[in-house]
Design a protein around this motif. Structure first.
Motif, PDB file in Angstrom:
ATOM      1  N   TYR B  62       0.701  -1.109  -0.022  1.00  0.00           N
ATOM      2  CA  TYR B  62      -0.070  -0.078  -0.086  1.00  0.00           C
ATOM      3  C   TYR B  62       0.827   1.069  -0.253  1.00  0.00           C
ATOM      4  N   GLY B  65       2.500   1.670  -3.371  1.00  0.00           N
ATOM      5  CA  GLY B  65       1.267   1.983  -4.274  1.00  0.00           C
ATOM      6  C   GLY B  65       0.921   3.646  -4.263  1.00  0.00           C
ATOM      7  N   ALA B  66       1.262   4.089  -2.964  1.00  0.00           N
ATOM      8  CA  ALA B  66       0.799   5.437  -2.733  1.00  0.00           C
ATOM      9  C   ALA B  66       1.938   6.218  -3.201  1.00  0.00           C
ATOM     10  N   LEU B  69       1.345   6.428  -7.108  1.00  0.00           N
ATOM     11  CA  LEU B  69       0.372   6.983  -7.488  1.00  0.00           C
ATOM     12  C   LEU B  69       0.887   8.653  -7.424  1.00  0.00           C
ATOM     13  N   VAL B  70       1.599   9.063  -6.236  1.00  0.00           N
ATOM     14  CA  VAL B  70       1.906  10.325  -6.217  1.00  0.00           C
ATOM     15  C   VAL B  70       3.033  10.587  -7.316  1.00  0.00           C
TER      16      VAL B  70
END
Lengths: 197, 248
Positions: B62, B65-66, B69-70
């Motif tokens: 997670y 993934g963060a 994504l950013v």
């Protein structure tokens, strides 16, 4: 050129929209939406299952009576026990949807709309470059839309595939919270106030 | 007497990009490490340890993934040196860097190294491909995590696991079941596809890590721009002449 453009009013609305303003606007509207969905959908759904709950309660009461009398005069006790067991199972299933999950969606929707309002206010106060405000603002919006928004779509409106998108919202919120925390370290400055004395 | 050329530190990388680089690097190393344990020691792992590793893999996944994504958002919102436009050879000078880099490699690093400010446009498309593969890894990882019925502590975010089926509260005949048999058949097929894709992605990651570190070291020694330190303090070393050429 329209009168709006010449007066500069439209510029003043869109200017700095992603500096936190959009989060506050979105937060309030989304909060209204979640507040309406609570009594409009979740509570009536709970109410619909009340008769089933009463039926189960009565069936269990019959079993209690039967046990105390040794099921005297009852030809087939299974006909009393059966409905109670099925009723209990249905009640558990209903609780799974309406109780824990249904309430959790409502709570997430409320919290994430509030989070956007708070985040918007904090972003407006932060003294950091505009680009950073913009990415944080988008992350908070994505977080609410893709997390509780998709949960609403899936659980309340029955769009099954919406659940698959909740991950985008979850990681957006994680990223937004971490980065806002870091941004606050260098961007949150106390305003100088004059001493009254 | 030959005039000494003075190198100056020039600001190139913004703080968010640098932070994201190390965030993604750290989480990638953890994910690849845990992934390697699954891949090569699966049979010798106890059930409890396997569940713990799945939890670690899920939580770090997670966070990874963060970061991804950013970084992907930053490609479109961030400054020019972090933008996708800096990574792909769309302008003539960028295409020149692209071909000059290939020539530089083919001549075994002889001659003058190509000059670029932020991203090398030969490496740029590879970074974009990495972001794409990373997004696929996250997607397949989440799907596999959802289908894993034990050690469910990292499924906090996934209501799909707790709420099987997609019958909404607004549906009249909401029994929460649906066409379960057909669904589980497709779920099994998808699970296998995601598992295979996740394993392929694992090897792509390992290849990327080695290729990236090798290329960084090569450029660190072949050029004078100090690219490794630049990813810490954000400044690369350029001479006045080089900087003038880059600022054209």
């Amino acid at each position: 050129m329209s009168s709006c453009e010449s007066s500069g009013k439209c510029k003043s609305f869109f200017h700095g929209l992603f500096h936190g303003k959009i989060n506050i606007i979105f937060g309030f509207i989304y909060f209204a939406f979640t507040a309406i969905l609570g009594p409009a959908v979740l509570l009536p759904a709970k109410g619909d299952h009340r008769p089933a709950h009463t039926q189960t309660k009565n069936a269990v009461e019959d079993i209690r009576k039967g046990l105390s009398s040794g099921f005297a005069g009852v030809e087939n006790p299974a006909m009393i026990v059966g409905p109670a067991v099925i009723g209990i199972m249905n009640h558990i299933e209903t609780e799974k949807k309406l109780g824990t999950i249904g309430s959790a969606v409502h709570a997430h929707g409320n919290l994430e709309s509030l989070l956007n309002i708070v985040a918007g206010v904090v972003l407006l106060m932060l003294a950091i470059p505009v680009m950073y405000k913009k990415i944080l603002s988008i992350l908070f919006l994505m977080g609410a839309i893709f997390h509780s928004g998709m949960l609403y779509l899936g659980i309340v409106f029955g769009v099954g595939f919406a659940f698959k998108f909740t991950i985008i919202g979850a990681i957006s919120i994680v990223a937004a919270l971490l980065l806002t925390g870091l941004a606050c370290i260098c961007g949150l400055k106390e305003r100088k106030t004059e001493d009254a004395h | 007497m030959e005039a000494q050329v003075e190198n100056k530190l020039r600001y190139v990388w913004d703080p968010l990009l640098r932070g994201l680089h190390w965030w993604i690097a750290l989480t990638t190393f953890i994910q690849v490490g845990v992934g390697a344990l699954f891949m090569f020691f699966e049979d010798s792992l106890s059930e409890g340890l396997e569940d713990t590793l799945i939890d670690i893999h899920g939580v770090v996944g997670y966070l990874f993934g963060a970061g991804i994504l950013v970084r992907i958002l930053w490609l479109f919102i961030g400054p020019p040196t972090a933008s996708w436009r800096d990574m792909v050879p769309i302008k003539p000078p960028q295409r020149k860097v692209f071909f000059d880099t290939i020539k530089f490699y083919l001549s075994f690093l002889r001659g003058k190294a190509p000059l670029y400010k932020a991203h090398n446009t030969f490496a740029g498309p590879i970074y974009l491909a990495f972001f794409f593969v990373a997004a696929l890894q996250i997607t397949s990882g989440v799907m596999l995590l959802d289908s894993h019925d034990e050690g469910a502590s990292v499924q906090l975010f996934s209501f799909a696991y707790a709420y099987e089926g997609g019958d909404g509260l607004l549906d009249e005949n909401n029994d929460g079941g649906g066409e379960q048999d057909e669904e589980s058949f497709f779920e099994e097929i998808f699970e296998e596809i995601f598992e295979e894709a996740h394993e392929v992605g694992f090897f792509v990651f390992i290849f990327f890590i080695f290729a990236h570190i090798f290329a960084v070291l090569v450029h660190e020694f072949a050029e004078t721009h100090r690219i490794i330190f630049a990813m810490f303090h954000g400044k690369k070393r350029f001479t006045d002449e080089e900087w003038k050429e880059l600022e054209k």
